[in-house]
Design an enzyme around this catalytic site. Structure first.
Site, short mmCIF file in Angstrom:
data_model
loop_
_atom_site.label_atom_id
_atom_site.label_comp_id
_atom_site.label_asym_id
_atom_site.label_seq_id
_atom_site.Cartn_x
_atom_site.Cartn_y
_atom_site.Cartn_z
N LYS A 115 36.20 47.36 63.95
CA LYS A 115 36.81 48.55 64.05
C LYS A 115 35.77 48.94 65.68
CE LYS A 115 41.01 48.50 62.11
NZ LYS A 115 41.83 48.49 61.55
N LYS A 197 43.23 37.81 63.14
CA LYS A 197 44.62 38.11 62.55
C LYS A 197 45.69 38.86 63.81
CE LYS A 197 44.15 42.15 60.56
NZ LYS A 197 43.62 43.84 59.32
N LYS A 200 49.15 45.02 63.75
CA LYS A 200 49.57 46.03 64.55
C LYS A 200 49.20 46.86 65.31
CE LYS A 200 49.44 48.66 60.38
NZ LYS A 200 49.26 48.51 59.21
P1 TYM Z 1 46.84 47.19 56.55
O1 TYM Z 1 48.01 49.31 56.95
O2 TYM Z 1 46.13 47.55 57.47
O3 TYM Z 1 48.48 46.62 56.40
C1 TYM Z 1 48.34 46.54 55.18
C2 TYM Z 1 48.65 45.59 53.74
O4 TYM Z 1 49.31 44.08 55.00
C3 TYM Z 1 48.18 43.41 54.84
N1 TYM Z 1 47.86 42.63 56.06
C4 TYM Z 1 47.97 41.21 56.31
N2 TYM Z 1 48.23 39.96 55.25
C5 TYM Z 1 48.43 39.55 55.31
N3 TYM Z 1 48.01 38.82 56.98
C6 TYM Z 1 47.78 39.97 57.32
N4 TYM Z 1 47.88 39.17 58.90
C7 TYM Z 1 47.73 40.97 57.32
N5 TYM Z 1 47.77 41.85 58.26
C8 TYM Z 1 47.63 43.52 57.30
C9 TYM Z 1 47.23 43.88 54.59
O5 TYM Z 1 45.88 43.32 53.79
C10 TYM Z 1 47.48 44.96 53.35
O6 TYM Z 1 47.42 45.14 52.24
N6 TYM Z 1 43.78 50.26 53.97
C11 TYM Z 1 45.17 49.63 54.62
C12 TYM Z 1 46.03 50.36 53.32
C13 TYM Z 1 45.75 51.24 52.39
C14 TYM Z 1 45.60 51.08 51.05
C15 TYM Z 1 45.77 51.94 50.46
C16 TYM Z 1 45.70 49.20 50.35
C17 TYM Z 1 45.50 52.57 52.24
N7 TYM Z 1 45.08 52.98 51.30
C18 TYM Z 1 45.42 51.34 48.44
C19 TYM Z 1 45.59 48.87 49.05
C20 TYM Z 1 45.32 50.37 48.40
C21 TYM Z 1 45.57 49.29 55.68
O7 TYM Z 1 45.02 49.33 56.50
O8 TYM Z 1 46.63 47.70 55.64
#
Ligand code: TYM
Length: 332
Positions: A115, A197, A200
């Site tokens: 990032k 990947k 978003k």
């Molecule tokens: P975030 O918002 O980027 O993604 C949310 C969840 O979706 C999964 N994910 C994917 N899995 C498979 N293929 C993909 N292309 C893909 N894109 C996203 C991510 O692995 C995630 O599980 N930091 C975290 C959010 C968060 C969190 C937490 C997660 C904040 N606090 C506490 C677990 C526990 C994040 O940015 O996810």
């Protein structure tokens, strides 16, 4: 019998629409786990500020994500679904944990490196300490399991390291969590750039299929998906586009790769891409129907998240009070 169940916490940040990557990588597992575990899921709005984002967009995405959690099948009676910013203990514990996290270990985080390379003009301290806030999210609820996609497993690992370090000094304060990823779908790739990947924040909107995309848009995106010149539906090294489409098809339909290879034996990529588009379009259509039902009643939505925040705050406060006592703060 509540307290014999293990605890789950996970979250998604409202920086964009929920896409099929996040759904297949994380949310689908959440739905399957709601009966067996104490489950808490947050909309990680504090995490969304590490990029510059319009306040109106944060608000819209946050409410949309909340509606989607419910529409995907999370029962608000069984799960505590709340906004991270409604529970101030997340930010408070995050500060404490910052003091038990090393600069070096945060510098090694893949996501931070990626990032900051992409946003050289805004490498803020929040982007750097982001995993510490995530650790606070998890540790406040003494979570045993954290169901996430593969890209988040490194953050769950550092959370364990921080918890271990803290426990080593102050005794057993935190439960050590484990990441939980699905067998198929833990890393869904972009349809237009299948080595990266599905994300978003992808600039190319054809690479990402959102849960709220209309049917024709879903089908069009799959028709445009990048493949290869072999014209044979099989899972093999170097066939990133087809491997990704097979992964998506398998995760949605439950069919194995062998079954998929048989089904499309002798058929071209056009037929295959259409079939994947159709199953995904059917899946999102079902979610969208539920989304309409849930979001039509704003008062009910508010009641659900206010109630959930009260429950979350109660648990979070127990942990934070213990932590404050352990580190030596004078009781209120
Ligand atoms: P975030 O918002 O980027 O993604 C949310 C969840 O979706 C999964 N994910 C994917 N899995 C498979 N293929 C993909 N292309 C893909 N894109 C996203 C991510 O692995 C995630 O599980 N930091 C975290 C959010 C968060 C969190 C937490 C997660 C904040 N606090 C506490 C677990 C526990 C994040 O940015 O996810």
């Amino acid at each position: 019998m509540e307290n014999t169940k293990k605890t789950i916490l996970s979250g998604i940040k409202p920086t964009g629409n929920l896409n099929i990557g996040g759904y297949l990588g994380a949310v689908k597992n959440w739905i399957q786990m709601q009966d067996e575990y104490n489950c808490l899921y947050c909309i990680a709005d504090l995490h969304s500020l590490t990029i510059r984002i319009d306040p109106a967009v944060v608000r819209r995405n946050s409410l949309e994500l909340f509606g989607l959690y419910l529409a995907c099948g999370l029962d608000p009676e069984k799960n505590t679904i709340f906004f991270q910013s409604h529970v101030s203990q997340h930010a408070e514990l995050s500060w404490i944990l910052n003091c038990y996290t090393m600069f070096g270990e945060l510098s090694r985080m893949t996501q931070f490196k990626d990032k900051s390379a992409k946003n050289a003009e805004n490498i803020n301290a929040g982007l750097f300490t982001y995993p510490v806030l995530m650790a606070a999210d998890i540790l406040l609820y003494q979570a045993d399991l954290v169901p996430v996609g593969e890209d988040q497993t490194q953050h769950v690992e550092i959370c364990r390291d921080i918890a271990n370090r803290f426990n080593g000094i102050y005794g057993d304060v935190f439960t050590l969590p484990e990441a939980y990823t699905p067998k198929v779908g833990a890393r869904v790739k972009s349809l237009t750039n299948p080595t990266a990947k599905m994300s978003k924040s992808d600039d190319d909107e054809n690479g990402t299929v959102n849960l709220l995309d209309p049917r024709d848009v879903v089908i069009r995106k799959f028709k445009k998906a990048v493949t290869d010149s072999e014209a044979c539906v099989r899972f093999a090294p170097g066939k990133d586009g087809i491997n990704n489409l097979m992964t998506i098809y398998s995760a949605v339909s439950g069919k194995s790769f062998e079954e998929i290879e048989k089904e499309f034996d002798g058929k071209g990529y056009g037929d295959f891409k259409l079939a994947v588009g159709e199953v995904v379009a059917d899946m999102v259509a079902g979610i969208q129907d539920q989304y309409k039902v849930y979001t039509s009643d704003k008062a009910q939505l508010e009641a659900i998240y206010r109630n959930a925040a009260d429950r979350a705050r109660y648990i979070a406060n127990k942990t934070l009070t213990k932590v404050y006592k352990k580190v030596g703060f004078v009781a209120k």
